[in-house]
Write a protein that holds these residues in place. Structure first.
Motif, PDB file in Angstrom:
ATOM      1  N   SER A   1      21.783  33.616  19.278  1.00  0.00           N
ATOM      2  CA  SER A   1      22.483  34.155  20.489  1.00  0.00           C
ATOM      3  C   SER A   1      22.823  32.806  21.278  1.00  0.00           C
TER       4      SER A   1
ATOM      5  N   HIS B   1      20.563  26.724  26.812  1.00  0.00           N
ATOM      6  CA  HIS B   1      20.905  25.370  26.603  1.00  0.00           C
ATOM      7  C   HIS B   1      22.678  25.389  26.755  1.00  0.00           C
TER       8      HIS B   1
ATOM      9  N   GLU C   1       8.875  35.831  13.658  1.00  0.00           N
ATOM     10  CA  GLU C   1       9.988  36.012  13.102  1.00  0.00           C
ATOM     11  C   GLU C   1       9.734  37.021  11.721  1.00  0.00           C
TER      12      GLU C   1
ATOM     13  N   VAL D   1       8.514  40.455  12.547  1.00  0.00           N
ATOM     14  CA  VAL D   1       9.844  41.250  13.112  1.00  0.00           C
ATOM     15  C   VAL D   1      10.611  41.651  11.994  1.00  0.00           C
TER      16      VAL D   1
ATOM     17  N   HIS E   1      16.492  32.164  14.353  1.00  0.00           N
ATOM     18  CA  HIS E   1      17.692  32.143  15.320  1.00  0.00           C
ATOM     19  C   HIS E   1      17.364  30.703  15.942  1.00  0.00           C
ATOM     20  N   GLU E   2      18.623  30.127  16.533  1.00  0.00           N
ATOM     21  CA  GLU E   2      18.339  28.893  17.111  1.00  0.00           C
ATOM     22  C   GLU E   2      17.377  27.798  16.490  1.00  0.00           C
TER      23      GLU E   2
ATOM     24  N   SER F   1      16.752  23.217  19.095  1.00  0.00           N
ATOM     25  CA  SER F   1      15.172  23.932  19.177  1.00  0.00           C
ATOM     26  C   SER F   1      14.281  22.910  18.639  1.00  0.00           C
TER      27      SER F   1
ATOM     28  N   VAL G   1      20.076  41.195  25.525  1.00  0.00           N
ATOM     29  CA  VAL G   1      20.676  39.759  25.079  1.00  0.00           C
ATOM     30  C   VAL G   1      21.411  39.871  23.700  1.00  0.00           C
TER      31      VAL G   1
ATOM     32  N   HIS H   1      22.369  41.220  15.797  1.00  0.00           N
ATOM     33  CA  HIS H   1      22.451  42.595  15.418  1.00  0.00           C
ATOM     34  C   HIS H   1      23.108  43.436  16.469  1.00  0.00           C
TER      35      HIS H   1
ATOM     36  N   ILE I   1      20.233  43.001  21.632  1.00  0.00           N
ATOM     37  CA  ILE I   1      18.866  43.552  21.384  1.00  0.00           C
ATOM     38  C   ILE I   1      18.139  43.504  22.864  1.00  0.00           C
TER      39      ILE I   1
ATOM     40  N   ALA J   1      13.064  39.717  23.830  1.00  0.00           N
ATOM     41  CA  ALA J   1      13.436  39.543  22.478  1.00  0.00           C
ATOM     42  C   ALA J   1      12.232  40.163  21.458  1.00  0.00           C
ATOM     43  N   PRO J   2      12.483  40.620  20.410  1.00  0.00           N
ATOM     44  CA  PRO J   2      11.311  41.130  19.537  1.00  0.00           C
ATOM     45  C   PRO J   2      10.392  39.941  18.979  1.00  0.00           C
ATOM     46  N   ALA J   3      11.119  38.907  18.908  1.00  0.00           N
ATOM     47  CA  ALA J   3      10.038  37.477  18.462  1.00  0.00           C
ATOM     48  C   ALA J   3       9.196  37.187  19.618  1.00  0.00           C
ATOM     49  N   THR J   4       9.725  37.282  21.005  1.00  0.00           N
ATOM     50  CA  THR J   4       9.175  36.991  22.152  1.00  0.00           C
ATOM     51  C   THR J   4       7.742  37.839  22.060  1.00  0.00           C
TER      52      THR J   4
ATOM     53  N   THR K   1      11.325  30.486  21.779  1.00  0.00           N
ATOM     54  CA  THR K   1      10.627  29.015  21.949  1.00  0.00           C
ATOM     55  C   THR K   1       9.619  28.953  23.167  1.00  0.00           C
TER      56      THR K   1
HETATM   57  O1  LIG Z   1      19.973  36.719  16.681  1.00  0.00           O
HETATM   58  C1  LIG Z   1      19.015  37.407  16.512  1.00  0.00           C
HETATM   59  S1  LIG Z   1      18.718  38.210  15.236  1.00  0.00           S
HETATM   60  C2  LIG Z   1      18.016  36.999  17.555  1.00  0.00           C
HETATM   61  C3  LIG Z   1      16.637  37.706  17.392  1.00  0.00           C
HETATM   62  C4  LIG Z   1      15.743  37.389  18.044  1.00  0.00           C
HETATM   63  C5  LIG Z   1      14.411  38.051  17.977  1.00  0.00           C
HETATM   64  O2  LIG Z   1      13.630  37.838  18.940  1.00  0.00           O
HETATM   65  S2  LIG Z   1      14.029  38.653  16.511  1.00  0.00           S
HETATM   66  C6  LIG Z   1      15.984  36.472  19.292  1.00  0.00           C
HETATM   67  N1  LIG Z   1      17.188  36.068  19.495  1.00  0.00           N
HETATM   68  C7  LIG Z   1      17.524  35.043  20.563  1.00  0.00           C
HETATM   69  O3  LIG Z   1      17.955  33.916  20.232  1.00  0.00           O
HETATM   70  C8  LIG Z   1      17.938  32.907  21.378  1.00  0.00           C
HETATM   71  C9  LIG Z   1      17.330  31.750  21.107  1.00  0.00           C
HETATM   72  O4  LIG Z   1      15.948  31.778  21.502  1.00  0.00           O
HETATM   73  P1  LIG Z   1      15.247  30.191  21.374  1.00  0.00           P
HETATM   74  O5  LIG Z   1      13.756  30.531  21.610  1.00  0.00           O
HETATM   75  O6  LIG Z   1      15.408  29.780  20.235  1.00  0.00           O
HETATM   76  O7  LIG Z   1      15.766  29.391  22.472  1.00  0.00           O
HETATM   77  C10 LIG Z   1      17.133  34.054  22.501  1.00  0.00           C
HETATM   78  O8  LIG Z   1      17.981  34.407  23.437  1.00  0.00           O
HETATM   79  C11 LIG Z   1      16.550  35.179  21.485  1.00  0.00           C
HETATM   80  O9  LIG Z   1      16.213  36.287  22.464  1.00  0.00           O
HETATM   81  C12 LIG Z   1      18.169  36.464  18.753  1.00  0.00           C
END
Ligand SMILES: O=C([S-])c1cc(C(=O)S)c[n+]([C@@H]2O[C@H](COP(=O)(O)O)[C@@H](O)[C@H]2O)c1
Ligand code: NI
Length: 498
Positions: free
Chosen positions: A141, A146, A203, A206, A217-218, A224, A255, A259, A262, A266-269, A291
């Motif tokens: 995304s 950045h 990741e 999730v 992602h990123e 990154s 954001v 998909h 989301i 974010a789910p990873a966070t 990150t």
């Molecule tokens: O594109 C997808 S699927 C996506 C999923 C997730 C998840 O948490 S799972 C997060 N993001 C977003 O990507 C950017 C990049 O984050 P960095 O930490 O790499 O800078 C961020 O906005 C996430 O929320 C995308």
């Protein structure tokens, strides 16, 4: 003792972290020189500038992607080499094969050369918006912090073709290889790989896949790698004894990603920050990225909001977006009393309720249940409440991971309509357990360690009780026996590592 305190009132992202640590005194040239040890030096450059956010001066870091090599899936390739000179902005949105779009804000110009291995028609314009279909190994995304300053300006005619970047989004194995092959020092390598692993695990969870198969992602993108390896370089340079952090602001809202939209965080966070004190909703935007979260989770020794310290220096790392509060990460360099490192400091919670209308028999049932659910301590205080009512205050000490379970028991299994909750800091001696062998059997002895010396000890009650029952002797007899052995073995002077 030197320490860092991350004040994450507006969250944290990879570039805000770099900005704050540079602002704190990491040498800019040193960071660039060390980053150049990665064998991707031709893929990026950094801009580091002093700027302001709502009147606060700090350091803004942007990762510039230097070159894009495109390889068209239809079989033709072209190479863009971006040499340019003057700046203008454009936004373009890419449509990825996985179906997500992102928007880049580019500052760049003309004067670039494209080398195409196949005939391909381009119309180059200024401020042109275009759409590409990209095949990316990971999604990303672009609503992150950045500013991707591509050093090219081009527009494709008939731009429905599919192509991919040659700085291919790397998976964990490739990233680890890249780090290992570099001449970076071993500490920087370890920190970098730990942070990447932290993201990869989140990741994997999730998206329900093995870590090795994670689609980043990123994270695989060059910026990154720069954010994460850059964080490791700066933290290694600062060489502090401890890293602390406040509660972490996550933001709120949505954001855009592969998909669609989301939720923020974010789910990873969210996955990364399990068990870390966080706050949602101070801003309606993504305040903490995966990150940023992974840097904290990997590096922070303790999350504390209540702490006394002497600030030696302050660094401000500026974010890109504008919020109703300054979008900055503030990091303090602290001088902490030398003595502190001889203790364990923990952030815990106390949950309390006053009970004046419940069958007292139930209190011991509640107490047992609280301990079973992980409470660190449960204690009762006789109190007199309003209207002269004799009552019991139940206090429960717990770490953050068990707060919800404790809350549920107090709220649902006592007569109370509400509870009080507050964060407390526990300060403790380092400790170790030593087993001593008495004529009744083994008894663990808990040693309190200070500066490597045992300064007090405690013969464990439960073990003493068990032996006294087993041998049908008074518990005092078991204690005396254990005490004799402690004296004989000079346990008080034992080495701290025992
Ligand atoms: O594109 C997808 S699927 C996506 C999923 C997730 C998840 O948490 S799972 C997060 N993001 C977003 O990507 C950017 C990049 O984050 P960095 O930490 O790499 O800078 C961020 O906005 C996430 O929320 C995308
Ligand atoms: Ni993901």
């Amino acid at each position: 003792m030197k320490a860092l305190y991350y004040d994450c009132f507006a969250g944290i992202s990879g570039d805000m972290n770099l900005g704050a640590l540079l602002d704190l005194g990491v040498d800019r040239e040193y960071l660039i020189q060390e980053l150049n040890k990665l064998l991707i030096v031709d893929e990026f450059s950094l801009t580091i500038k002093t700027d302001k956010k709502m009147g606060i001066t700090g350091t803004k870091v942007d990762v510039l992607l230097k070159e894009h090599f495109y390889e068209h899936i239809e079989g033709h390739t072209h190479e863009h080499s971006h040499e340019h000179t003057h700046g203008h902005n454009h936004e373009h949105s890419h449509e990825h094969i996985q179906g997500h779009t992102h928007e880049h804000s580019h500052e760049h110009t003309h004067g670039h050369n494209h080398e195409h291995s196949n005939e391909h028609s381009h119309e180059h314009t200024q401020n042109y918006s275009h759409e590409h279909a990209h095949k990316h190994i990971y999604d990303h995304s672009q609503e992150d912090t950045h500013s991707r300053n591509s050093e090219q300006e081009h527009a494709h005619v008939g731009n429905a073709h599919t192509h991919k970047h040659s700085h291919e989004h790397r998976n964990l194995r490739m990233i680890n290889e890249l780090i290992d092959k570099s001449q970076l020092n071993s500490n920087v390598k370890k920190i970098s790989k730990d942070i990447f692993l932290c993201i990869a695990k989140a990741e994997a969870k999730v998206h329900g896949m093995p870590v090795e198969e994670v689609h980043f992602h990123e994270v695989g993108a060059v910026d990154s790698i720069v954010d994460i390896v850059g964080a490791a370089i700066c933290l290694d340079f600062l060489n502090v004894d401890r890293i602390l952090s406040s509660t972490v602001e996550l933001g709120s809202g949505f954001v855009r990603c592969a998909h669609g939209m989301i939720p923020v965080p974010a789910p990873a966070t969210v996955e990364i920050l399990h068990e870390v004190p966080t706050h949602i909703g101070r801003v309606t935007s993504e305040a903490t990225t995966p990150t940023g979260a992974a840097i904290l989770k990997t590096m922070v020794d303790a999350f504390v909001d209540n702490i006394e310290f002497k600030i030696v220096k302050t660094g401000y790392g500026l974010g890109t977006k504008d919020f109703s509060i300054p979008n900055v990460l503030r990091v303090f360099l602290l001088e902490i009393d030398e003595e502190e490192k001889d203790y364990i400091n923990e952030d815990n919670f106390i949950l309390e309720t006053n009970i004046d209308d419940m069958n007292p028999e139930i209190i011991s049932y509640i107490e047992d249940k609280l301990f079973q659910q992980g409470a660190l301590d449960v204690y009762k205080t006789p109190i007199t409440m309003k209207k002269g009512r004799m009552a019991t205050k139940i206090s429960v000490l717990t770490d953050s991971s068990n707060v919800a379970k404790v809350e549920r028991i107090l709220l649902h299994e006592t007569s109370t309509f509400g509870i009080r909750k507050y964060r407390v800091q526990k300060k403790m001696f380092q400790r170790s357990i030593q087993n001593i062998n008495t004529k009744y059997g083994d008894i663990p002895v808990k040693l309190a360690l200070y500066k490597g010396e045992t300064i007090k000890y405690k013969i464990e009650y439960e073990a003493a009780k068990k032996l006294s029952i087993e041998h049908n002797v008074p518990i005092q007899e078991v204690y005396c026996e254990a005490q004799k052995i402690c004296n004989r073995e000079g346990i008080i002077n034992l080495d701290s590592n025992q």
